[in-house]
Each structure stands twice: as structure tokens, then as C-alpha cells.
Design a protein around this motif. Structure first.
Motif, PDB file in Angstrom:
ATOM      1  N   VAL A  41       0.290  30.292  -2.201  1.00 31.27           N
ATOM      2  CA  VAL A  41       0.576  30.550  -3.617  1.00 31.27           C
ATOM      3  C   VAL A  41       1.239  29.360  -4.311  1.00 31.27           C
ATOM      4  O   VAL A  41       1.285  29.313  -5.535  1.00 31.27           O
ATOM      5  N   ALA A  42       1.781  28.415  -3.525  1.00 28.03           N
ATOM      6  CA  ALA A  42       2.455  27.270  -4.137  1.00 28.03           C
ATOM      7  C   ALA A  42       2.422  26.083  -3.186  1.00 28.03           C
ATOM      8  O   ALA A  42       2.279  26.250  -1.977  1.00 28.03           O
ATOM      9  N   LYS A  43       2.563  24.906  -3.769  1.00 30.50           N
ATOM     10  CA  LYS A  43       2.646  23.685  -2.978  1.00 30.50           C
ATOM     11  C   LYS A  43       3.864  22.900  -3.473  1.00 30.50           C
ATOM     12  O   LYS A  43       4.022  22.681  -4.667  1.00 30.50           O
ATOM     13  N   VAL A  44       4.717  22.502  -2.542  1.00 32.75           N
ATOM     14  CA  VAL A  44       5.872  21.668  -2.871  1.00 32.75           C
ATOM     15  C   VAL A  44       5.477  20.242  -2.508  1.00 32.75           C
ATOM     16  O   VAL A  44       5.129  19.968  -1.361  1.00 32.75           O
ATOM     17  N   VAL A  45       5.507  19.361  -3.498  1.00 33.44           N
ATOM     18  CA  VAL A  45       5.051  17.989  -3.297  1.00 33.44           C
ATOM     19  C   VAL A  45       6.129  17.014  -3.761  1.00 33.44           C
ATOM     20  O   VAL A  45       6.943  17.340  -4.625  1.00 33.44           O
ATOM     21  N   PRO A  46       6.126  15.797  -3.212  1.00 35.49           N
ATOM     22  CA  PRO A  46       7.111  14.808  -3.657  1.00 35.49           C
ATOM     23  C   PRO A  46       6.845  14.373  -5.092  1.00 35.49           C
ATOM     24  O   PRO A  46       5.693  14.296  -5.522  1.00 35.49           O
ATOM     25  N   LEU A  47       7.914  14.100  -5.818  1.00 36.62           N
ATOM     26  CA  LEU A  47       7.773  13.536  -7.154  1.00 36.62           C
ATOM     27  C   LEU A  47       7.446  12.065  -7.026  1.00 36.62           C
ATOM     28  O   LEU A  47       7.879  11.406  -6.085  1.00 36.62           O
ATOM     29  N   ARG A  48       6.674  11.563  -7.967  1.00 31.90           N
ATOM     30  CA  ARG A  48       6.401  10.128  -7.980  1.00 31.90           C
ATOM     31  C   ARG A  48       7.687   9.411  -8.370  1.00 31.90           C
ATOM     32  O   ARG A  48       8.415   9.872  -9.249  1.00 31.90           O
ATOM     33  N   PRO A  49       7.965   8.290  -7.738  1.00 31.37           N
ATOM     34  CA  PRO A  49       9.191   7.577  -8.096  1.00 31.37           C
ATOM     35  C   PRO A  49       9.129   7.069  -9.526  1.00 31.37           C
ATOM     36  O   PRO A  49       8.071   6.683 -10.016  1.00 31.37           O
ATOM     37  N   LYS A  50      10.269   7.081 -10.182  1.00 33.76           N
ATOM     38  CA  LYS A  50      10.357   6.598 -11.550  1.00 33.76           C
ATOM     39  C   LYS A  50      10.305   5.071 -11.539  1.00 33.76           C
ATOM     40  O   LYS A  50      10.960   4.433 -10.724  1.00 33.76           O
ATOM     41  N   VAL A  51       9.528   4.522 -12.439  1.00 35.05           N
ATOM     42  CA  VAL A  51       9.439   3.070 -12.561  1.00 35.05           C
ATOM     43  C   VAL A  51      10.473   2.640 -13.598  1.00 35.05           C
ATOM     44  O   VAL A  51      10.436   3.082 -14.743  1.00 35.05           O
ATOM     45  N   ASN A  52      11.386   1.817 -13.179  1.00 30.22           N
ATOM     46  CA  ASN A  52      12.403   1.306 -14.108  1.00 30.22           C
ATOM     47  C   ASN A  52      11.909   0.019 -14.723  1.00 30.22           C
ATOM     48  O   ASN A  52      11.803  -0.996 -14.053  1.00 30.22           O
ATOM     49  N   ARG A  53      11.613   0.086 -16.001  1.00 30.55           N
ATOM     50  CA  ARG A  53      11.186  -1.103 -16.724  1.00 30.55           C
ATOM     51  C   ARG A  53      12.424  -1.691 -17.375  1.00 30.55           C
ATOM     52  O   ARG A  53      13.084  -1.037 -18.179  1.00 30.55           O
ATOM     53  N   THR A  54      12.732  -2.891 -17.027  1.00 33.83           N
ATOM     54  CA  THR A  54      13.946  -3.509 -17.527  1.00 33.83           C
ATOM     55  C   THR A  54      13.717  -4.366 -18.766  1.00 33.83           C
ATOM     56  O   THR A  54      14.659  -4.719 -19.446  1.00 33.83           O
ATOM     57  N   ASP A  55      12.467  -4.708 -19.036  1.00 31.16           N
ATOM     58  CA  ASP A  55      12.214  -5.599 -20.151  1.00 31.16           C
ATOM     59  C   ASP A  55      10.786  -5.416 -20.635  1.00 31.16           C
ATOM     60  O   ASP A  55       9.921  -4.962 -19.891  1.00 31.16           O
ATOM     61  N   TYR A  56      10.549  -5.789 -21.865  1.00 32.30           N
ATOM     62  CA  TYR A  56       9.191  -5.793 -22.375  1.00 32.30           C
ATOM     63  C   TYR A  56       8.397  -6.866 -21.654  1.00 32.30           C
ATOM     64  O   TYR A  56       8.938  -7.884 -21.230  1.00 32.30           O
ATOM     65  N   GLY A  57       7.109  -6.635 -21.518  1.00 31.51           N
ATOM     66  CA  GLY A  57       6.253  -7.643 -20.913  1.00 31.51           C
ATOM     67  C   GLY A  57       6.126  -7.528 -19.409  1.00 31.51           C
ATOM     68  O   GLY A  57       5.623  -8.426 -18.760  1.00 31.51           O
ATOM     69  N   THR A  58       6.557  -6.390 -18.835  1.00 28.27           N
ATOM     70  CA  THR A  58       6.485  -6.261 -17.380  1.00 28.27           C
ATOM     71  C   THR A  58       5.046  -6.151 -16.881  1.00 28.27           C
ATOM     72  O   THR A  58       4.802  -6.350 -15.700  1.00 28.27           O
ATOM     73  N   LEU A  59       4.110  -5.848 -17.776  1.00 26.70           N
ATOM     74  CA  LEU A  59       2.699  -5.777 -17.379  1.00 26.70           C
ATOM     75  C   LEU A  59       1.927  -7.034 -17.801  1.00 26.70           C
ATOM     76  O   LEU A  59       0.709  -7.080 -17.675  1.00 26.70           O
ATOM     77  N   ARG A  60       2.641  -8.049 -18.263  1.00 25.35           N
ATOM     78  CA  ARG A  60       1.988  -9.284 -18.706  1.00 25.35           C
ATOM     79  C   ARG A  60       1.100  -9.832 -17.583  1.00 25.35           C
ATOM     80  O   ARG A  60       1.509  -9.904 -16.430  1.00 25.35           O
ATOM     81  N   GLY A  61      -0.137 -10.146 -17.940  1.00 28.46           N
ATOM     82  CA  GLY A  61      -1.077 -10.686 -16.974  1.00 28.46           C
ATOM     83  C   GLY A  61      -1.851  -9.610 -16.219  1.00 28.46           C
ATOM     84  O   GLY A  61      -2.796  -9.909 -15.512  1.00 28.46           O
TER      85      GLY A  61
END
Length: 83
Positions: A41-61
Motif C-alpha cells: 500500500v505504500a513505499k518509503v523511499v529516500p529523499l533526493r539530496p538538496k542541491v545547495n546553489r551558492t552563486d548564480y552561474g553554477t550551471l555555466r557551460g
């Protein structure tokens, strides 16, 4: 390479009795099934870890936005009455 853990199954009574143990299993990446009368009736699953973005541009490139990004194809523009 991902490590796949076997799923464990507990009935409701076992789940209440072993709740701390279930949380420990989930924290290590396991998924736990809770059943009632033998039916899952239910499944207990791990939460995805939170990504801490410290600054703009972390996905640059890593992200590419083409020059014509804002230009809609004619058929889509027509569908939205934009031409």
C-alpha cells in the motif's frame, strides 16, 4: 555505476514496531514497502539530496540556449494565434 538495494517489505504492525530501522534502511538508499493484508500500500523511499546553489552561474557551460530560442515554429505560432 548505481548500487541497487533489495526492497524490504513490512506489514503495518512490523512497520510501526521497526520504524527507526526502516528509516535507517531508507537513509542508506533502500526502498521499503509497507503492506496491509499482504497487499503493498505504500513505499518509503529516500529523499533526493538538496542541491545547495551558492552563486548564480553554477550551471555555466552545462546549458546551451540557441540564438533562435524565442522564435516559435510557424505551426506552433499559428496554433496560439500569434501570427
Amino acid at each position: 555505476m548505481s548500487t541497487q538495494h533489495a526492497q524490504r517489505q513490512y506489514n503495518v504492525h512490523e512497520a510501526k514496531t521497526n520504524f527507526s530501522r526502516i528509516l535507517q534502511l531508507v537513509e542508506t538508499g533502500e526502498e521499503v514497502i509497507i503492506s496491509r493484508a499482504g497487499q503493498p500500500v505504500a513505499k518509503v523511499v529516500p529523499l533526493r539530496p538538496k542541491v545547495n546553489r551558492t552563486d548564480y552561474g553554477t550551471l555555466r557551460g552545462q546549458v546551451h540556449i540557441p540564438e533562435d530560442f524565442d522564435e516559435l515554429p510557424d505551426d506552433i505560432a499559428d496554433a496560439f494565434g500569434m501570427r
